[in-house]
Design an enzyme around this catalytic site. Sequence first.
Site, PDB file in Angstrom:
ATOM      1  N   ALA A  65       0.854  -1.186   0.000  1.00 57.16           N
ATOM      2  CA  ALA A  65       0.000   0.000   0.000  1.00 57.16           C
ATOM      3  C   ALA A  65       0.891   1.239   0.000  1.00 57.16           C
ATOM      4  CB  ALA A  65      -0.909  -0.003   1.230  1.00 57.16           C
ATOM      5  N   GLY A 110      -0.284  -5.041   0.791  1.00 56.49           N
ATOM      6  CA  GLY A 110      -1.497  -4.981  -0.012  1.00 56.49           C
ATOM      7  C   GLY A 110      -1.363  -5.682  -1.350  1.00 56.49           C
ATOM      8  N   GLU A 113      -1.995  -9.252  -0.702  1.00 52.44           N
ATOM      9  CA  GLU A 113      -3.435  -9.375  -0.450  1.00 52.44           C
ATOM     10  C   GLU A 113      -4.228  -9.322  -1.759  1.00 52.44           C
ATOM     11  OE1 GLU A 113      -4.393  -7.515   3.812  1.00 52.44           O
ATOM     12  OE2 GLU A 113      -3.148  -6.194   2.591  1.00 52.44           O
ATOM     13  N   GLU A 133       3.519  -5.847   7.325  1.00 56.46           N
ATOM     14  CA  GLU A 133       2.848  -4.752   8.035  1.00 56.46           C
ATOM     15  C   GLU A 133       3.304  -4.618   9.485  1.00 56.46           C
ATOM     16  OE1 GLU A 133       0.015  -5.796   4.671  1.00 56.46           O
ATOM     17  OE2 GLU A 133       1.332  -6.887   6.030  1.00 56.46           O
TER      18      GLU A 133
END
Length: 258
Positions: A65, A110, A113, A133
């Site tokens: 992200a 992300g 993911e 993370e």
Amino acid sequence: MYQTITSDLTNNILTLTINRPDKMNALNKQVFNDLEAVLNEIENNPEIKAAIITGSGPKAFVAGADISEFGGLDGEQGKALAKRGQDIFFRIENNRKPIVAAVNGFALGGGCELAMACHFRIASENAKFGQPEVNLGLIPGYGGTQRLTQLIGKGRALELLLTGNMIDAATAHQYGLVNHVVPQEQLLEKTTGILQTILTKAPIAVAQCIRAANAAYAPENQGYEMELTAFGDSFNTEDMKEGTAAFLEKRKAVFTGK
């Protein structure tokens, strides 16, 4: 048509390329807006029978992200950010048309993911996967705690989640995270070939296979809600502020457990 995604429709297969090479294709608000628009197109355009998601350049699928968007968010805003990502990734996962990730490099945070939300994954030999993370005082917020556990098992998932370590493509294949590993120059050819086989099958049966396989995990949906709350709570910690600041300042974080 899209600001951060390029698309090509050939032989009923739409290839989407996340195109922010200067940011290692990191997910930001605009990428999510573009993904939402592309999903609308996939769902509504009968010419599109399957899709591939990949990243631009030889280095990154999606390297995570965009952490620069995390600054100054409180718990509720953090939860809303995660909810946006989860909702879009659910649309990928539950799409009646096959959507496959062609992972051409780093798939971290992300990005991992996003790949896991696809129906399955093909990786190039240089691909790397991870959920780092925890290094930011955060947890995955776009479904990573749930899908990683579903795909590779609790023990392996927790080791990756708690260490923030990366695994290479060969390990990802051994773990069952990816279906095939091929040289990078063969990645799209391999992925397209599998989808071309799928497109010779009955479309309704294909859609029902996806729906039925997803239903195997339906009882776990409460876990996604728990992930949202925990992700939001992370934004209220000093460690998250320190972790994200350290990331952006390119220094080692000093966590205090507060």
